[in-house]
Every structure is written in structure tokens, then in C-alpha cells.
Design a protein around this motif. Sequence first.
Motif: not given
Length: 560
Positions: A216-221, A258-264
Motif C-alpha cells: 500500500k505504501l509503495e502504491e501511495q495509499d 526519495y528514490y521510490n519514483d526513480k527506481m523504474s
Amino acid sequence: MEKHILALQLSHILGEDFPRDWVHGLIETPKQGDHGDLAFPCFQLAKTFRKSPAEIAKEIAPKLQHQVFQQVRPVGGYINIFLNQSFIADHTLQQLLADPGQFGSLQFGKGETIVLDMSAPNIAKPFSMGHLRSTVIGNALANLSEKCGYETVKINYIGDYGTQFGKLLAAYQKWGDEKSVRENPIQELTKIYVKFHEASKEDPSLIDEGRSWFKKLEEQDDEAVKLWRWFKDASLEEFEKIYRLLGIDFDLIRGEAYYNDKMSDTINLLKDEQLLVDSEGAQVVRLDEVGLPPCLIRKSDGTTIYATRDLTAAIDRFNNYQFNEALYVVGHEQTLHFQQIQQVLQKMNFSWAPNLKHIPFGMMLKDGKKMSTRQGKTVLLEQVLKEAITRAEKNIEEKNPTLANAGEIAEQVGVGAVIFHDLKHDRRNDVEFSLEDMLTFEGNTAPYIQYTHARAASLLEKGSFRLKDAVTTFDDELAWPIIKLVRNYPVVVENAYKDYDPSKIAKYLLDASRAFNQYYAKTKILESDQQQARLTVIFALTVVLKDGLNILGIQAPLQM
């Protein structure tokens, strides 16, 4: 300088089969003063010259001549060299007095940048003694790097992401109380985290709940993110109290999230290089060719792992800082992880990947066992620091009750004691937590060095020493051990940096303090016909004591 001169002369005398670097490596520093200041063993020459080491020593000794050599003696299989004390003292003191603040500074790092990943506590967990090591070792290495001319970037890479935070969110949903957490966030969050860990032994389904909350955290719930931010902000506020006490700051504080949206982007790079391989529903990079297990990039449930974030962080740091070296000051149990990270980056064709260096250190143990938050076995650093300061206050009250700024000095002494207790050990060794050993104000401790510095500073004040009155002419054999130590300070700094080993500075400071106290006990310094010369030597000692303590992150009080 003396070793280089001796090595050069010996290499020239022995011939081209004995290069200077090889000779230099054999030169020793005798432990006993009557064996000279330097010694060269001739045993490894016996086979080549077909003579006994003693014969070789007798033949070579008369050929060694230089103004820095006072006397050269062949003794058995050794050549013992006594240095010209007057020449060495004058040269050393002139060099130091020219710019005391820069003495020991080196320039081989000029124009280059070192990034240090250090401290890195996890949010919602107490800042324990286990985190002290990365924090103070990293800070000392940053100071050493700057002393050698490097620009440094100290990064506090906060642990604020990963499956454990899913467990914490699940635990809060079950047992959390908002009022209690707001009043005492770290203590309450730790309590429910430990409770979750214990309960999951009886009910393994809790682990799945934790994974679900992390997803849920990764999906920005919304709810997951809101709780996570609250826990993070409260934790950072508590951590800052510790850093203020330790006198440590950072150039960048950044969490894994901080790198959650940069790992892709990193995952896409791995795909482009055809490095991602499916393995039982997960995605890995195989490292068989270097004998390492696969590096897990994405789990079977689609969530990432800290390796993915560390890869992304390394790329981001190079893009931002163009570092020449990136040092990861992290415990030795993570050695395999950093080997994998470096190898994956090399397979991604990043030319700077070999410049990533893991600086491992041993564990802080309690009763011979690793400290563990999840098992509730931790010693809180803040409590230790406060206890150290309290004991320092009592010590000052007993020995110097009229001391001005006693509270400030007690803090410098207490905190210094805790830092030094860690840094005096080789970083690779485990350290057993002992409040008694840490807070002893005698022996191999920071307070002993600080008191030595204060005593030396008091002599300078009583003697009204001024730099313009300094005397570098030398005729005081009892001060020779101090002169040799002062002269060797730049070498110690360089060796400590090259080995990433602050304990070399700590051991040096203990040796320098002992040398001063022996000199002080045997010599009349004030109101003697050599007062200015002796005060000049003592001033030089205070320079290296203060600078060495500062490298370790410890203050040097003028009074105690």
C-alpha cells in the motif's frame, strides 16, 4: 623525510636490485631509545651478498652520511640511526609555526570529491549504541578526507522504506494509540514493533499483513503515506537531538523513500542491458561469473528491495556530485550486499562503479551478542550520552568546583568519552558495550587526552607564551620524544586516511599525551633558562592534540 632519505641512500649503496620502496618497507622504528630513532635490518641481504647480517651492517653503516643523521651504529644484524635532534626539532617547529592551523594538512586530495554514506538510522526505531559506530566512524573519515584536501559530502541515508515499515504500519493498526505515540513517538513505535515481531511467531499471517501494508505504501495509499510521514517526521526530530549532542551535521539527509519514483529508471536500464532475469516470479541480476549469488531487484509480489534503492541512489549521487570515491560506512554484515551492488553497476557499464568502497566495521555487542530492536535488546545512545555528561559533571565538581563553564566542558568531556571509546578500536573489530569502560576518565580515554591538552594550555598561559616569542633552537633531550611525535603527525594522518582507520589517530593521541606527561613530570618548564624553547615544544604538542581530537569529532577544552 628521514625514512625517505635513509631508504634512498641505502638503495643507492645496495644497488639497483634493491629499489627504494622495498628498502623503505624494511626500515623500523625501535621501541627503545638506546637503539636509535630508525633501524635497518640486514637479514634479508645475507643470501644475496653471501655474508652475515652483522658483516653487512658494518660495511654499510660508514657509508650513510647526511645532516639529519647524528650517528650511525652497526649493532648485530641491524644498522641503528640516531637523528640530529637539533636539526629535526628546528625543521619541525619552523614548519608548524609557519601555519599551526594547517600543520598535518595534506593536498593529495585537492580537486577531488568523496561522498560518505553514514549513520543511516531507521525511522520509528531508537537511535541505539548500534548506530553510533557508523555515525562517528563516518564523521572521522570525513574529517580525515578534508584534512587530506578532499571535498566531502556527508549523506545520512535514513532507513525510511522497506518491508519493516509495512510491519510497523500493520502493528500500529492493531495496537497503536495516537495519544501515546504523539507523547513519546520512538518509545511507543518501538514497543508495538517488538510486539508485532513476537506475535508473528505465533501467527505467521501477520507477516502477510505487513507485506500488504508495505505494498500500500509503495502504491501511495493515502492512509499508509500519512502514517509513514508522521512516523518519519517524529523520528527525525528525535535523531536531531542526538546529532546536536555529538556535534555532527550532514550535507544531505535523504531517506530511501526519495528514490521510490526513480527506481523504474534503474529497472529500465537493467532491462536495456538485458541483465534482468526471472527467478521464481522475482527479478534478479545474476552474478555467477564473479562467484556471487543473484542480486534481487524486484520481489515476486512486485515490491522493490533495498538493493534497487541503493543502485538508484549510487547513480543519483554520481550524477549530482561526480564523486571520485563513494564510501559506504556500514557494518561488515552487509559486505555481500555491497559486493553485489558494485558488480551490478559494473555490468551496467558505469565506469565509476569501482570507486564505490564498502568501509565495514564490527558490531556493538551487549553481553557478547548483537543488539536487536525487534528483540527489544538495545542500549539507547541518548541515555548513554546523558549519563556520560552527568559523570563528567560530578568529576569536575570534585576536582575543580570553581571551573567556569563547567556544564559546557562536562558535555565536551562526556560526549568525547563515548566517541573515543568507539574510535580507539580498529573499526573492523567488534566492540563490547561497557558503560564503565566508556566513562572511565583515566587511562586510554578521551578525558585523559583532553586533560593533557588543558594542562599544556595552562602552562602556555602561565608562561605568557606568544607565537612571536617562539624558539626553535633545541637543546633538550627529554623533549625529543615529543618532537618525534609532532614530526610524525602528518604521516599518521595520511596512513589513517589511506587505511580508513581513525583508530590510528586515537592511538597517536594517547602516545602524544603520555609523552607530554612524562616530560612534565621530569622537567622544570617555567622559570627555567629554556622556558621559551620548552613552551614552544608544548605549544606544538597542543596543536596536534587539538587537531587530532577534532578529526575524531571531539572537543579540546582549555580548562578541566
